[in-house]
Design an enzyme around this catalytic site. Structure first.
Site, PDB file in Angstrom:
ATOM      1  CB  SER A   9      31.574  25.485  45.050  1.00 20.39           C
ATOM      2  OG  SER A   9      31.662  24.085  44.953  1.00 20.39           O
TER       3      SER A   9
ATOM      4  CE  LYS B  83      35.728  26.635  48.416  1.00 18.95           C
ATOM      5  NZ  LYS B  83      34.994  26.311  47.167  1.00 18.95           N
TER       6      LYS B  83
ATOM      7  CB  SER C  25      33.175  23.219  48.174  1.00 17.88           C
ATOM      8  OG  SER C  25      33.717  24.093  47.195  1.00 17.88           O
TER       9      SER C  25
END
Length: 598
Positions: free
Chosen positions: A177, A79, A153
């Site tokens: 997330s 990420k 996210s």
């Protein structure tokens, strides 16, 4: 001719193929790059995989072999709020970008274990969102239905795994997330206890609550990553010693919500039906089910965005927002600026801390030797619907996730069933921070309870029987050499019986290995009076409660007998009756069923 590479990349599957010398990491990385290019329109990547950037990692691995490191050659996505040395960290905000010279602590540990970071994935900007649409790099598409949200996210991380571009991916989880995108893309999302994995090298969202997490296709894969990533870091003030779970333990009870969960979005009725179906499945596990008032979890969840904790986001990022007007995504800036409200003064922070401490105590008492089970998400939305109501839709996505880190809990999200065509439904198991063994045990128990496609009736019955016994019940090793190995169609039968993979092994050099003329083709091991060769196989551990039914389901000329291993052990395993050798193809020289498909 290019070698076939599995559409779903897994840690266990790739390790097996590497050990058998069926594939090598360079071939896998070339396919990863091709798939990333194929899916470029899905907005999965900010820095996508590229062979020139992967070359140094591949060259390093060429100095060793797959036996040397536990994650040797395994591709993973990162990420883009987690540092990878030499690649920009943007947190999905171009004006915020910087290029780190060192890896984040977890990335460094995974590389040391042999894994290869293939690129940086898209996310809701500054990890503020649960929908996957709040990024100037584009809305990440759902892996199964592109009109739906991916969840956030950690949007790109989840979709990269679901689309076969990574065997696992790192996300972060402050409000859900690391779990919501897993549910919406049919994956496992493992959120360790706060501090169990260091957050050094991670752009903070709420530093006191942030966790690094992993997306994978199975709990076993997630646990393999955990084994490499876990541990306190001397330079990370948020990390702490949380012991690696010694194994999986069956909880004493399952806690389900007394109040019927609320569902939302265009598939609300389908989600409701999927939850009802899942509750029936949970009730069939043979564990006591207690229905509990979940009001304390809802109260804790509200503190995250409707209380002073949102000010922590502003404390970390407010300076950047103020000095870079217009740099942030509009809805992201709106959420962040809410943390600057004068309502959130020091007194309000301490009131929230004190109330939260009382809620933690209540939760610990409720979940003593138990796990809480909730829907991971109460629904989903189309990307268009989220654009029309960005705050409201996002708030709904966190309804059953926001409480977790505030209450210092660990969690694992797992697939449960399909709510609709290509719309997966998942649940999450929660436990107190020091009881990750319970969430692992509950998740493994639940996952093994599903009836696999094509299961023999006896194997399905064995699955039901084993659910009534303890995870700590007596077990036996089983040697498998063909379609029951990892990555083959009958692996699900092993899992349905509660079996788990233990290790690669090799038989004594005393067997003739044949390819039987059946549909589908199967191998047979026949012990020879003289001559013969060694056969590479897998050892699995199966509960004795399931073993009898499993053995009874095996069709002739195969059966279960004692297999002699190269190290002198004799273990139960697949053998073949001698008469079947007539008309079968001798494949002893290949030494492995995987080599037949090479």
């Amino acid at each position: 001719m290019s070698k076939p590479i599995p559409e779903s990349l897994t840690v266990e599957g790739l390790r097996s193929l590497y050990l058998e010398r069926v594939l090598n990491p360079r071939e896998v990385m070339e396919e990863v790059v091709r798939r990333a290019e194929r899916d470029a329109g899905m907005n999965i990547w900010i820095t996508p995989p590229a062979m020139e950037r992967l070359a140094p990692y591949l060259e390093r691995l060429e100095q060793s072999g797959p036996e040397s490191l536990p994650l040797w050659g395994i591709p993973f996505a990162v990420k883009d709020n987690i540092d990878v040395a030499g690649l920009p960290t943007t947190a999905a905000c171009p004006d915020y970008a910087y290029e780190p010279t060192v890896h984040a602590a977890v990335v460094e540990r995974l590389i040391a274990a042999g894994a290869i970071p293939i690129g940086k994935t898209n996310l809701d900007q500054f990890a503020t969102g649960l929908v996957g649409t709040r990024s100037p790099y584009g809305e990440t598409h759902n892996a199964l239905r592109p009109e739906l949200i991916s969840g956030g996210s950690s949007s790109g991380s989840a979709v990269s795994v679901a689309r076969g571009q990574a065997a696992f991916a790192l996300g972060t989880d402050t409000a859900g997330s690391g779990r919501v995108p897993a549910a919406l893309n049919g994956l496992v999302g493992y959120k360790p206890s706060l501090g169990a994995w260091p957050t050094r090298g991670v752009v903070p969202a709420c530093a006191s609550l942030d966790c690094v997490t992993v997306f994978a296709h199975s709990l076993n894969d997630a646990c393999a990553v955990d084994a490499a990533a876990r541990g306190a870091h001397p330079e990370d003030p948020w990390s702490r010693h949380v012991a690696v779970p010694s194994g999986s333990k069956r909880p004493s009870k399952l806690c389900l919500p007394l109040q019927a969960p609320e569902f939302f979005g265009p598939y609300a009725s389908e989600y409701s039906a999927a939850w009802a179906k899942t509750v029936e499945r949970l009730a069939g596990l043979g564990l006591p089910v207690h229905y509990v008032d979940t009001g304390l979890f809802s109260e804790a969840a509200a503190i995250l965005y409707e209380g002073p904790w949102v000010a922590e986001r502003w404390a970390d990022l407010g300076g950047f927002i103020e000095s870079h007007p217009g740099a942030a995504f509009p809805v992201t800036e709106r959420v962040l600026r809410s943390g600057a409200s004068p309502d959130y003064d020091a007194a309000s922070v301490f009131r929230a801390i004190h109330r939260l401490q009382a809620l933690k105590l209540e939760a610990r008492k409720l979940l003593e030797d138990a796990v809480l089970v909730l829907p991971t998400a109460g629904g989903t939305w189309t990307r268009e619907q989220v654009r029309e109501q960005p705050v409201e839709a996002n708030r709904d996505m966190g309804r059953y996730t926001n409480h977790c880190n505030l209450l210092d809990q660990c969690a694992v999200a797992v697939p449960a069933c399909d709510a609709a065509d290509r719309v997966p439904f998942g649940i999450t198991f929660f436990a107190s921070w020091e009881r990750e063994d319970l969430i692992r045990g509950a998740a493994a128990w639940f996952s093994a309870s599903g009836e696999p496609e094509g299961a023999f009736p006896a194997a399905a019955e064995a699955s039901a029987a084993v659910a009534k016994e303890s995870l700590e019940a007596p077990v036996t090793l089983v040697a498998v050499c063909g379609l029951h190995m990892r990555g083959y169609p009958l692996e699900k039968q092993m899992q349905a019986c509660g079996a788990r993979f233990v290790e690669e092994a090799e038989s004594a050099p005393k067997y003739r290995f044949v390819k039987l003329p059946t549909t589908p083709a199967k191998p047979g091991m026949i012990k020879a009076a003289r001559g013969g060769g060694a056969v590479r196989l897998e050892l699995w551990e199966m509960p004795l409660a399931a073993f009898g039914g499993f053995a009874a389901s095996i069709p002739a000329p195969l059966g279960i007998g004692k297999v002699e291993l190269a190290d002198g052990r004799e273990v139960p395993g697949f053998i073949c009756e001698g008469y079947a050798e007539e008309g079968a193809e001798d494949i002893t020289a290949l030494g492995s069923w995987r080599s037949v498909h090479n």
